[in-house]
Design an enzyme around this catalytic site. Structure first.
Site, mmCIF file in Angstrom:
data_model
loop_
_atom_site.group_PDB
_atom_site.id
_atom_site.type_symbol
_atom_site.label_atom_id
_atom_site.label_comp_id
_atom_site.label_asym_id
_atom_site.label_seq_id
_atom_site.Cartn_x
_atom_site.Cartn_y
_atom_site.Cartn_z
ATOM 1 N N ARG A 51 0.067 8.973 1.323
ATOM 2 C CA ARG A 51 -0.601 8.962 2.644
ATOM 3 C C ARG A 51 0.095 8.027 3.614
ATOM 4 N NH1 ARG A 51 -3.607 6.317 -0.965
ATOM 5 N NH2 ARG A 51 -3.699 4.041 -0.712
ATOM 6 N N ASN A 52 0.853 7.047 3.090
ATOM 7 C CA ASN A 52 1.534 6.078 3.954
ATOM 8 C C ASN A 52 3.023 6.337 4.063
ATOM 9 O OD1 ASN A 52 -0.830 4.721 4.588
ATOM 10 N ND2 ASN A 52 -0.721 3.454 2.763
ATOM 11 N N ASP A 92 0.844 -1.212 0.000
ATOM 12 C CA ASP A 92 0.000 0.000 0.000
ATOM 13 C C ASP A 92 0.870 1.250 0.000
ATOM 14 O OD1 ASP A 92 -2.935 1.142 1.918
ATOM 15 O OD2 ASP A 92 -2.043 1.784 0.031
ATOM 16 N N ASP A 132 4.230 1.922 7.599
ATOM 17 C CA ASP A 132 3.157 0.925 7.522
ATOM 18 C C ASP A 132 3.386 -0.136 6.460
ATOM 19 O OD1 ASP A 132 1.192 3.735 8.241
ATOM 20 O OD2 ASP A 132 1.684 2.098 9.609
HETATM 21 C C1 LIG Z 1 2.534 15.451 13.320
HETATM 22 N N1 LIG Z 1 3.198 14.194 13.271
HETATM 23 C C2 LIG Z 1 2.517 13.014 13.058
HETATM 24 O O1 LIG Z 1 1.333 12.972 12.919
HETATM 25 N N2 LIG Z 1 3.294 11.894 13.032
HETATM 26 C C3 LIG Z 1 2.885 10.580 12.882
HETATM 27 C C4 LIG Z 1 1.602 10.154 12.542
HETATM 28 C C5 LIG Z 1 1.342 8.754 12.419
HETATM 29 C C6 LIG Z 1 -0.029 8.286 12.100
HETATM 30 C C7 LIG Z 1 -1.102 8.913 12.760
HETATM 31 C C8 LIG Z 1 -2.399 8.469 12.521
HETATM 32 C C9 LIG Z 1 -2.667 7.430 11.634
HETATM 33 C C10 LIG Z 1 -1.606 6.816 10.972
HETATM 34 N N3 LIG Z 1 -1.870 5.764 10.030
HETATM 35 C C11 LIG Z 1 -2.163 6.105 8.738
HETATM 36 N N4 LIG Z 1 -2.368 5.177 7.803
HETATM 37 C C12 LIG Z 1 -2.278 3.829 8.124
HETATM 38 C C13 LIG Z 1 -2.489 2.886 7.117
HETATM 39 C C14 LIG Z 1 -2.389 1.528 7.398
HETATM 40 C C15 LIG Z 1 -2.607 0.524 6.277
HETATM 41 C C16 LIG Z 1 -2.622 -0.907 6.796
HETATM 42 C C17 LIG Z 1 -3.949 0.798 5.584
HETATM 43 C C18 LIG Z 1 -1.476 0.661 5.260
HETATM 44 C C19 LIG Z 1 -2.087 1.112 8.693
HETATM 45 C C20 LIG Z 1 -1.871 2.057 9.709
HETATM 46 C C21 LIG Z 1 -1.972 3.426 9.414
HETATM 47 C C22 LIG Z 1 -1.761 4.452 10.417
HETATM 48 O O2 LIG Z 1 -1.490 4.170 11.594
HETATM 49 C C23 LIG Z 1 -0.285 7.239 11.181
HETATM 50 C C24 LIG Z 1 0.805 6.559 10.390
HETATM 51 C C25 LIG Z 1 2.371 7.849 12.626
HETATM 52 N N5 LIG Z 1 3.624 8.297 12.937
HETATM 53 C C26 LIG Z 1 4.697 7.305 13.095
HETATM 54 C C27 LIG Z 1 3.917 9.622 13.095
HETATM 55 O O3 LIG Z 1 5.082 10.004 13.395
#
Ligand SMILES: CNC(=O)Nc1cc(-c2cccc(-n3cnc4cc(C(C)(C)C)ccc4c3=O)c2C)cn(C)c1=O
Length: 286
Positions: free
Chosen positions: A151-152, A147, A165
């Site tokens: 966005r990822n 994926d 991710d």
């Molecule tokens: C201001 N700084 C920040 O916000 N820093 C950060 C924001 C996020 C963050 C916050 C909310 C949601 C998600 N997020 C987004 N898409 C995702 C997609 C998937 C798949 C399986 C669909 C690919 C899985 C998990 C996630 C997921 O956890 C992330 C990565 C993660 N990290 C490490 C940061 O430093």
């Protein structure tokens, strides 16, 4: 020895596996957002390490399979990969503890900075190169992202770009996301062989990388605009339609995107070849 009949307090229960993190060593702060699996918070580990903590909402993910895979994912280390520090798996919800990235998702960063960075094609090219290096590393470890999209990816200090991710798509339980006919399936980043046969490979990651390059050079536009997913499948798979050259994108860069979108995956370059192509362009200032 203790009187019989009293139940011995179990040991703290923290497996001394290297990927197990003691949750009492974590401090949690504000919510950073919500992902496919639930809430993600900013945190501190052992007082001094900035982390992001993903709290896995029950039922959203195949937890046992993920915890098993975490050992492998922890071994994946590269300066352009968001580092997995460990998991808190002796509790529910389980926590996934990863490296904190100050500027959040690359997609939001591109949208916020659109007016500024679209004037700096060599900055845009540098972002593509950083993602390409992470993907070349995953490809060398025979690890498929599944994926890859702006966005990822995440943006950190000094505007470093890291891929996040990776591989987590395999553990999502939501059929809307995992089925190629589901409403959440990333159709606009998927090549014909994934749309038709769900055949993922590093070459399907290459197709997604081409779309990610297009996202970078458009400042975070939605690929194919408002066209519906099923219409995109028809146009791309059956009529060979491809994304158009973004205004800020030099012809040589667009040629690289186009080769990532070869119908036959065997005609797409691997990430090592892509890195050379991009590095050669970034040497020639244009
Ligand atoms: C201001 N700084 C920040 O916000 N820093 C950060 C924001 C996020 C963050 C916050 C909310 C949601 C998600 N997020 C987004 N898409 C995702 C997609 C998937 C798949 C399986 C669909 C690919 C899985 C998990 C996630 C997921 O956890 C992330 C990565 C993660 N990290 C490490 C940061 O430093």
């Amino acid at each position: 020895s203790p009187p019989t009949g009293t139940s011995q307090p179990s040991t703290a229960g923290f497996g001394h596996d290297i990927w197990e993190i003691d949750p009492t060593e974590l401090e949690l702060f504000e919510e950073l957002g919500r992902g496919q699996f639930g809430s993600v918070k900013r945190g501190k580990w052992r007082k001094n390490k900035s982390v992001a903590v993903k709290m896995m909402q029950q039922g959203m993910m195949n937890e046992d399979d993920f915890i098993d895979e975490a050992k492998t994912m922890k071994m994946l280390q590269h300066e352009n990969l968001v580092q997995l520090y460990g998991v808190c798996s002796k509790q529910r919800p389980i926590y996934i503890v990863i490296e904190y990235m100050k500027h959040g998702s690359l997609l939001n960063y591109l949208k916020r900075q659109r007016g500024v960075i679209l004037k700096k094609p060599n900055k845009l090219l540098d972002m593509c190169l950083q993602v390409c290096r992470a993907m070349k590393y995953l490809e060398s470890q025979s690890f498929i992202h599944r994926d890859l999209a702006a966005r990822n990816c995440l943006v950190g200090d000094n505007l470093v770009v890291k891929v996040g991710d990776f591989g987590l798509a395999r553990y999502v339980l939501d059929d809307e996301y995992t089925s190629s006919s589901g409403t959440k399936f990333p159709i606009k980043w998927a090549p014909p062989e994934v749309l038709g046969y769900t055949r993922f490979s590093s070459k399907s990651d290459v197709w997604a990388f081409g779309v990610l390059m297009w996202e970078i050079f458009t400042g975070g536009d939605m690929p194919y605009g408002k066209i519906k997913n099923q219409e995109v499948v028809e146009q791309v798979v059956h009529h060979g339609k491809r994304l158009e050259k973004p205004q800020a994108c030099p012809g040589e860069v667009y040629d690289i995107m186009m080769v990532c979108w070869e119908k036959d995956e065997r005609n797409r370059p691997g990430f090592a070849v892509l890195e050379n192509k991009l590095a050669n362009l970034s040497d020639d200032d244009y």
